[in-house]
Design an enzyme around this catalytic site. Structure first.
Site, short mmCIF file in Angstrom:
data_model
loop_
_atom_site.label_atom_id
_atom_site.label_comp_id
_atom_site.label_asym_id
_atom_site.label_seq_id
_atom_site.Cartn_x
_atom_site.Cartn_y
_atom_site.Cartn_z
N LYS A 265 -3.64 -9.60 1.29
CA LYS A 265 -3.59 -8.15 1.40
C LYS A 265 -3.07 -7.70 2.76
CE LYS A 265 -6.73 -4.21 0.52
NZ LYS A 265 -8.13 -3.86 0.18
N SER B 18 -8.74 -0.76 -3.45
CA SER B 18 -7.53 -0.75 -2.66
C SER B 18 -6.74 -2.07 -2.71
CB SER B 18 -7.87 -0.44 -1.20
OG SER B 18 -8.71 -1.44 -0.64
N SER C 129 -13.17 -2.23 -3.93
CA SER C 129 -11.74 -2.48 -3.77
C SER C 129 -11.25 -3.84 -4.22
CB SER C 129 -11.34 -2.26 -2.31
OG SER C 129 -11.40 -0.89 -1.98
#
Length: 468
Positions: free
Chosen positions: A79, A154, A178
């Protein structure tokens, strides 16, 4: 079956026993990225050169008779807010586009040492503060099941990359669902570890909001529960920088009491979609068939835990996000609009007494959940009580921001209490993956994983997929 459809465990076994080389694995995944990513925009940066170098080095290691590691040749995404020296750690922010870290996050180094090979970076919203994946630096990630709906956030880029076979696993983080929410939207699995079980996403110490430090944690996304177990077992543990990180043994399997508390409508707010209810009941049936004692009973104070999570996270992030000139550059209009709408319906903790009382109340609820988990080692419930919303719904006003928070109340309860939780799919309904989450006691990742594994066994795998 193509190598891009194999799990991380299967890929590592194949590389280790010589059925295919790490180079072959990497090349196939890079080709898959080239084929699929233009349609879903999940991978922000393709690390082709570095991945090929790592694969060649691993193949040479095997040829020399050396152990390639338990993740030999497994392609992963990382990420955009996790430090990886191959590219900038942007957190989805244009003003951080050149912020290349001097060192990898500790848990990244542990996975690299185990043979994992990063092939790309996963997209995310600014600072990870939306339940969607969109930003001004890289743009929107598309939900491959239904392009009209959000992919969750996210860690949406990593979830979509794993679901579409661009990587076998991804690394993300979870402050308010997330990891679990985008995994649920993509039809894959994710583990939100206990607070502190995985060290910080970077080697530096930053003055972050207290809620972020105590409620956020890094973890894996993958296409099987066995992969989550394998990867977590390698990445967990304290480092010498993160003062909140801890090292706790991760047992192989679980042989304790097998009792499950099922909550179909956490807190009794009455907004649960029929498909969600069916998924929970199916998962409960799978656990019962696997020998678990299943009972419908409500865990303690989900309403207060969810409310306090929202109050604390909003109170602590509001000064940073809403004070002009405090950040080095602007946030995206979407993130600003969502956060303003969210704050509009939150009773901010604007006195020191109220703020201290909220953190003190957290211990009361943590004690109640600990006692509850002593009776019911696993809590089974929804990831979200509603289907994934259409694009733009979260920007449609304060009422929508509140409705999303309500739908995600069990997600954020786990964050508020720092508990481990696993999202696991239970099939599909049309163009919509179905799934549930299981929550265990603090440091009970092995318990949650055991229950998730029994749920997973009752349903066919539904990925990788090509975009709709």
């Amino acid at each position: 079956m193509d190598v891009t459809e194999l799990t991380a465990t299967e890929i590592a076994a194949g590389v280790r026993d010589g059925r295919f080389t790490a180079t072959t694995v990497v090349e196939r995944h890079l080709a898959r990225i080239e084929e699929v990513n233009p349609r879903v925009n999940a991978v922000t940066v393709v690390l082709a050169e570095k991945a090929r170098e790592a694969a060649a080095a691993l193949d040479a290691r095997i040829a020399a008779g050396r152990d390639p590691g338990p993740l030999a040749g497994v392609p992963i995404t990382v990420k955009e807010n996790i430090d990886l020296t191959s590219s900038a750690t942007t957190s989805g922010l244009p003003f951080a586009a050149n912020h290349v870290p001097p060192a990898n996050a500790t848990f990244v180094d542990r996975l690299l040492a185990a043979g994992a090979i990063p092939v790309g970076r996963g997209n995310m919203p600014d600072f990870g503060l939306r339940w969607d994946t969109d930003n001004d630096l890289f743009g929107r990630t598309i939900n491959p099941w239904d392009p009209a709906r959000v992919p969750g956030g996210s860690s949406g880029g990593d979830a979509v990359a794993v679901a579409t076979g661009m990587a076998a696993a991804g690394l993300g983080n979870d402050y308010g669902g997330s990891l679990r929410l985008p995994a649920h939207a993509a039809g894959i699995t994710a583990l939100r570890p206990s607070a502190g079980r995985v060290a910080a996403p970077g080697r530096g110490v930053e003055p972050l909001p207290l809620s972020l430090q105590h409620m956020a944690v890094n973890g894996p996304l993958a296409r099987s529960v066995a992969d989550l177990d394998l990867i977590f077992g390698l990445m967990h543990g304290a480092d010498d920088v993160d003062p909140l990180s801890v090292t706790v043994a991760h047992p192989a399997g679980y042989d304790g009491p097998r009792r499950v508390a099922v909550t179909v409508d956490p807190a009794g707010w009455g907004d649960v979609d029929a498909g969600v209810i069916a998924a929970i009941r199916s998962a409960a049936g799978a656990l019962a068939a696997a020998g678990w004692e299943v009972e419908e009973v409500e865990p303690p104070a989900v309403d207060r835990c969810a409310t306090l999570w929202r109050q604390l996270s909003s109170t602590e992030n509001a000064p940073m996000l809403l004070t002009p000139g405090l950040l080095p550059g602007p946030l995206s209009e979407g993130t600003l609009r969502y956060f303003r709408d969210n704050v509009a319906e939150v009773d901010l903790l604007d006195t020191s007494a109220a703020y201290q009382a909220a953190w003190a109340e957290r211990f009361v609820h943590a004690a109640a959940w600990r006692a509850f988990h002593a009776r019911y080692p696993v809590v089974l419930g929804p990831v979200t009580t509603r289907p994934m919303p259409e694009i733009g719904y979260d920007l449609s006003g304060p009422a929508a921001a509140t409705a999303l928070w309500r739908a995600h109340r069990l997600l954020v309860t786990a964050n508020f209490l720092g508990l481990p939780a696993v999202a696991v799919p239970t099939g599909t309904s049309g163009r919509r993956p179905l799934g549930v989450q299981v929550i265990a006691r603090l440091h009970g990742e092995h318990i949650a994983l055991a229950a998730a594994r029994d749920i997973e066994a009752a349903f066919p795998a539904i990925t990788p997929i090509r975009p709709a």
